[in-house]
Design a protein around this motif. Structure first.
Motif, mmCIF file in Angstrom:
data_model
loop_
_atom_site.group_PDB
_atom_site.id
_atom_site.type_symbol
_atom_site.label_atom_id
_atom_site.label_comp_id
_atom_site.label_asym_id
_atom_site.label_seq_id
_atom_site.Cartn_x
_atom_site.Cartn_y
_atom_site.Cartn_z
ATOM 1 N N ASP A 227 24.934 31.330 36.837
ATOM 2 C CA ASP A 227 24.202 31.106 38.074
ATOM 3 C C ASP A 227 24.399 32.384 38.898
ATOM 4 O OD1 ASP A 227 23.218 30.432 40.459
ATOM 5 O OD2 ASP A 227 24.687 28.866 40.931
ATOM 6 N N ASN A 228 23.324 33.138 39.069
ATOM 7 C CA ASN A 228 23.443 34.446 39.728
ATOM 8 C C ASN A 228 23.499 34.365 41.251
ATOM 9 O OD1 ASN A 228 23.524 36.086 37.471
ATOM 10 N ND2 ASN A 228 21.312 36.227 37.307
ATOM 11 N N THR A 229 23.254 33.171 41.791
ATOM 12 C CA THR A 229 23.146 33.052 43.241
ATOM 13 C C THR A 229 24.375 33.618 43.950
ATOM 14 O OG1 THR A 229 22.530 30.842 42.531
ATOM 15 C CG2 THR A 229 22.125 31.373 44.842
ATOM 16 N N LYS B 64 27.724 39.294 42.925
ATOM 17 C CA LYS B 64 27.573 40.740 42.865
ATOM 18 C C LYS B 64 27.112 41.141 41.461
ATOM 19 C CE LYS B 64 31.159 43.142 44.688
ATOM 20 N NZ LYS B 64 32.160 43.891 45.005
ATOM 21 N N LYS B 65 27.752 40.483 40.462
ATOM 22 C CA LYS B 65 27.431 40.757 39.063
ATOM 23 C C LYS B 65 26.318 39.813 38.647
ATOM 24 C CE LYS B 65 30.244 41.848 35.034
ATOM 25 N NZ LYS B 65 31.524 41.644 34.393
ATOM 26 N N LYS B 66 25.209 40.356 38.170
ATOM 27 C CA LYS B 66 24.092 39.476 37.821
ATOM 28 C C LYS B 66 23.717 39.644 36.359
ATOM 29 C CE LYS B 66 21.729 39.171 42.315
ATOM 30 N NZ LYS B 66 22.634 38.259 42.893
ATOM 31 N N THR B 67 23.272 38.561 35.743
ATOM 32 C CA THR B 67 22.798 38.643 34.372
ATOM 33 C C THR B 67 21.365 39.139 34.401
ATOM 34 O OG1 THR B 67 23.991 36.598 34.131
ATOM 35 C CG2 THR B 67 22.814 37.377 32.207
ATOM 36 N N VAL B 68 21.092 40.165 33.615
ATOM 37 C CA VAL B 68 19.754 40.745 33.596
ATOM 38 C C VAL B 68 18.808 39.788 32.865
ATOM 39 C CG1 VAL B 68 18.428 42.798 32.978
ATOM 40 C CG2 VAL B 68 20.858 42.997 33.497
ATOM 41 N N ASN B 69 19.285 39.219 31.752
ATOM 42 C CA ASN B 69 18.439 38.313 30.970
ATOM 43 C C ASN B 69 18.724 36.885 31.399
ATOM 44 O OD1 ASN B 69 17.550 40.399 29.043
ATOM 45 N ND2 ASN B 69 19.771 40.487 28.777
ATOM 46 N N SER C 245 27.277 48.013 26.976
ATOM 47 C CA SER C 245 27.708 47.303 28.169
ATOM 48 C C SER C 245 26.674 46.232 28.556
ATOM 49 C CB SER C 245 27.853 48.326 29.299
ATOM 50 O OG SER C 245 28.335 47.675 30.429
ATOM 51 N N GLY C 246 27.170 45.029 28.848
ATOM 52 C CA GLY C 246 26.286 43.957 29.302
ATOM 53 C C GLY C 246 25.685 43.128 28.175
ATOM 54 N N CYS C 247 26.104 43.371 26.920
ATOM 55 C CA CYS C 247 25.472 42.661 25.798
ATOM 56 C C CYS C 247 26.059 41.261 25.598
ATOM 57 C CB CYS C 247 25.566 43.469 24.514
ATOM 58 S SG CYS C 247 27.217 43.497 23.811
ATOM 59 N N GLY C 248 27.126 40.921 26.320
ATOM 60 C CA GLY C 248 27.657 39.568 26.255
ATOM 61 C C GLY C 248 28.968 39.422 25.493
ATOM 62 N N LYS C 249 29.639 40.536 25.212
ATOM 63 C CA LYS C 249 30.882 40.482 24.427
ATOM 64 C C LYS C 249 31.987 39.756 25.190
ATOM 65 C CE LYS C 249 31.292 45.015 24.488
ATOM 66 N NZ LYS C 249 30.156 45.549 25.264
ATOM 67 N N THR C 250 32.209 40.220 26.438
ATOM 68 C CA THR C 250 33.309 39.644 27.219
ATOM 69 C C THR C 250 33.042 38.181 27.527
ATOM 70 O OG1 THR C 250 33.881 41.765 28.162
ATOM 71 C CG2 THR C 250 34.576 39.843 29.404
ATOM 72 N N THR C 251 31.788 37.873 27.843
ATOM 73 C CA THR C 251 31.449 36.478 28.138
ATOM 74 C C THR C 251 31.784 35.597 26.927
ATOM 75 O OG1 THR C 251 29.700 37.201 29.615
ATOM 76 C CG2 THR C 251 29.555 34.944 28.802
HETATM 77 P P1 ATP Z 1 30.994 45.216 29.393
HETATM 78 O O1 ATP Z 1 31.457 45.966 28.186
HETATM 79 O O2 ATP Z 1 30.314 46.083 30.407
HETATM 80 O O3 ATP Z 1 32.013 44.293 29.981
HETATM 81 P P2 ATP Z 1 29.855 42.972 27.961
HETATM 82 O O4 ATP Z 1 29.105 43.196 26.713
HETATM 83 O O5 ATP Z 1 31.241 42.481 27.832
HETATM 84 O O6 ATP Z 1 29.792 44.261 28.860
HETATM 85 P P3 ATP Z 1 29.413 40.728 29.723
HETATM 86 O O7 ATP Z 1 30.463 41.162 30.690
HETATM 87 O O8 ATP Z 1 29.691 39.583 28.843
HETATM 88 O O9 ATP Z 1 28.951 41.969 28.812
HETATM 89 O O10 ATP Z 1 28.066 40.456 30.534
HETATM 90 C C1 ATP Z 1 26.892 39.932 29.931
HETATM 91 C C2 ATP Z 1 25.838 39.763 31.013
HETATM 92 O O11 ATP Z 1 26.264 38.736 31.911
HETATM 93 C C3 ATP Z 1 25.601 41.004 31.859
HETATM 94 O O12 ATP Z 1 24.220 41.067 32.201
HETATM 95 C C4 ATP Z 1 26.465 40.748 33.097
HETATM 96 O O13 ATP Z 1 25.957 41.410 34.227
HETATM 97 C C5 ATP Z 1 26.352 39.238 33.241
HETATM 98 N N1 ATP Z 1 27.538 38.627 33.879
HETATM 99 C C6 ATP Z 1 28.817 38.735 33.490
HETATM 100 N N2 ATP Z 1 29.625 38.020 34.307
HETATM 101 C C7 ATP Z 1 28.814 37.446 35.227
HETATM 102 C C8 ATP Z 1 29.037 36.576 36.336
HETATM 103 N N3 ATP Z 1 30.274 36.171 36.656
HETATM 104 N N4 ATP Z 1 27.973 36.173 37.061
HETATM 105 C C9 ATP Z 1 26.706 36.588 36.750
HETATM 106 N N5 ATP Z 1 26.430 37.399 35.709
HETATM 107 C C10 ATP Z 1 27.466 37.825 34.953
#
Ligand code: ATP
Length: 371
Positions: free
Chosen positions: A14-16, A19-24, A47-53
């Motif tokens: 939920d991007n509401t 600061k950090k927003k999901t692009v997709n 970066s941002g491909c979803g690994k950490t999530t």
């Molecule tokens: P990095 O190496 O930069 O950490 P990553 O591959 O681990 O990148 P994630 O951190 O999983 O990527 O992020 C995946 C997507 O989800 C990105 O678009 C990020 O901006 C978004 N995102 C991550 N955390 C949040 C959050 N708490 N709220 C909204 N969007 C998020």
């Protein structure tokens, strides 16, 4: 040890007001992955491909939107992180500054009420394995980056997790130290054989450490395979370009037919490359496609070579290898040579191509066209 299975895993934030927003729409989009018992898996992508999530969902630190996560045969979707039998080593060392290294490593065992003698035995055992015995009485502030990293990993594995999750654990280290720690992590994994998931954006790290690599882009798994598979047999342009340093040369080409043979031709260039016969059934005269060839499959021909004369546009001497770039239309085509000669911009070389090693990709989808 335990196997890990991700089934149709989705994450929508939920991007509401964030600061950090999901692009997709989805940070993780329909991910299926199964890691065998004792396997070392790298999750690789930009970066941002979803690994950490993904890693945080496995750890239970992030709520999943949909899908299932199994550790061993147990569905852990609703299980508290501390009950998941995982060890976590994240990029920030997060050692407790007021505690000695010994107390940092022992912290979670104490919290679980493990008895003193057992704690001591386990801390000593892990410290030997990670070569931090001499640091046990020191405070974290006195440690170098590499030492902190070792302690961080020691703390993650002292609880004997069934699954070890590491998120860019070497990202704060400089080049040499990174390489040394990479070797250490490999050695450690060979000793403890703990099923491990290792997040990195560094393809070299993934290639050298992992049994299999999961390559992600925009929340979607692109390919899951051994380092050899993703290097030699990429499923699409994204994987082909992401794996390999310098990256694969990928150029748009028009295939033309001359007599009975097909050739790759390039806009504003005299270069012509014979198309391997195995692709002939997929092609026709005038067909537009992307051609990929790795820098090590291009050569500087000898003087009597039938290779195409090309001017050197870039020359990089890296000591044990030299890289040459030639202009093909608007693109730069890189090749690696062990030729001792030092070239200068404007020198003419005879460019030879190992045409059998070329890959084809669909211009629209980027998917690999297989023979
Ligand atoms: P990095 O190496 O930069 O950490 P990553 O591959 O681990 O990148 P994630 O951190 O999983 O990527 O992020 C995946 C997507 O989800 C990105 O678009 C990020 O901006 C978004 N995102 C991550 N955390 C949040 C959050 N708490 N709220 C909204 N969007 C998020």
């Amino acid at each position: 040890m335990a196997k890990l299975e991700l089934r149709n895993l989705y994450k929508r934030y939920d991007n509401t007001g964030k600061k950090k927003k999901t692009v997709n729409a989805f940070a993780v989009n329909g991910l299926n992955l199964d890691c065998r018992d004792g396997e070392f898996i790298a999750m690789l992508g930009p970066s941002g491909c979803g690994k950490t999530t993904t890693l945080r969902m496995i750890a239970g630190l992030e709520k999943i939107t949909d899908g299932e996560i199994f550790i061993g045969d147990t569905l852990v979707n609703n299980m508290h992180p501390k009950d998941r039998k995982i060890g976590l080593a994240f990029e920030d060392y997060a050692l407790y500054p007021p505690l000695t290294v010994y107390d940092n490593i022992a912290f979670n065992l104490r919290a679980k009420g493990v008895d003193k003698a057992e704690i001591d035995r386990r801390v000593m055992e892990i410290s030997r394995l990670l070569k931090v015995e001499e640091l046990l009485n020191m405070m974290p502030v006195k440690l170098s980056g590499g030492q902190k990293q070792r302690v961080n990993i020691a703390r993650a594995i002292v609880r004997r997790p069934e699954l070890l999750l590491m998120d860019e654990p070497l990202s704060h280290l400089d080049g040499k130290m990174r390489q040394a720690m990479r070797t250490e992590i490999k050695r450690l994994h060979n000793e403890i054989k703990c099923t491990s998931v290792y997040v990195t954006h560094d393809q070299l790290e993934a290639m050298s450490l992992a049994d299999r690599i999961a390559i992600m882009d925009l929340g979607v798994l692109q390919q899951f395979g051994t380092p050899m598979e993703v290097y030699d047999d990429p499923v699409n342009e994204f994987v082909a370009a992401f794996i390999g340093e310098p990256p694969m040369n990928i150029l748009e080409t028009t295939v033309i037919k001359i007599e009975d043979e097909f050739y790759f031709t390039f806009a504003d260039s005299d270069l012509r490359i014979l198309v391997p016969h195995r692709y002939y059934s997929k092609l026709s005269d005038g067909f537009k496609v992307k051609m990929g060839v790795r820098p090590m499959d291009l050569y500087v021909g000898k003087e009597d070579s039938k290779g195409v004369p090309e001017r050197v546009a870039v020359f990089e001497n890296l000591g044990d290898e030299r890289r040459i770039g030639v202009r093909v239309g608007e693109n730069l085509m890189m090749l690696i040579t062990d030729d001792e000669k030092r070239y200068a911009r404007g020198d003419v070389i005879k460019l030879e191509v190992n045409a059998e090693k070329t890959h084809l990709f669909d211009i629209q989808t980027g998917n690999r066209i297989r023979a």
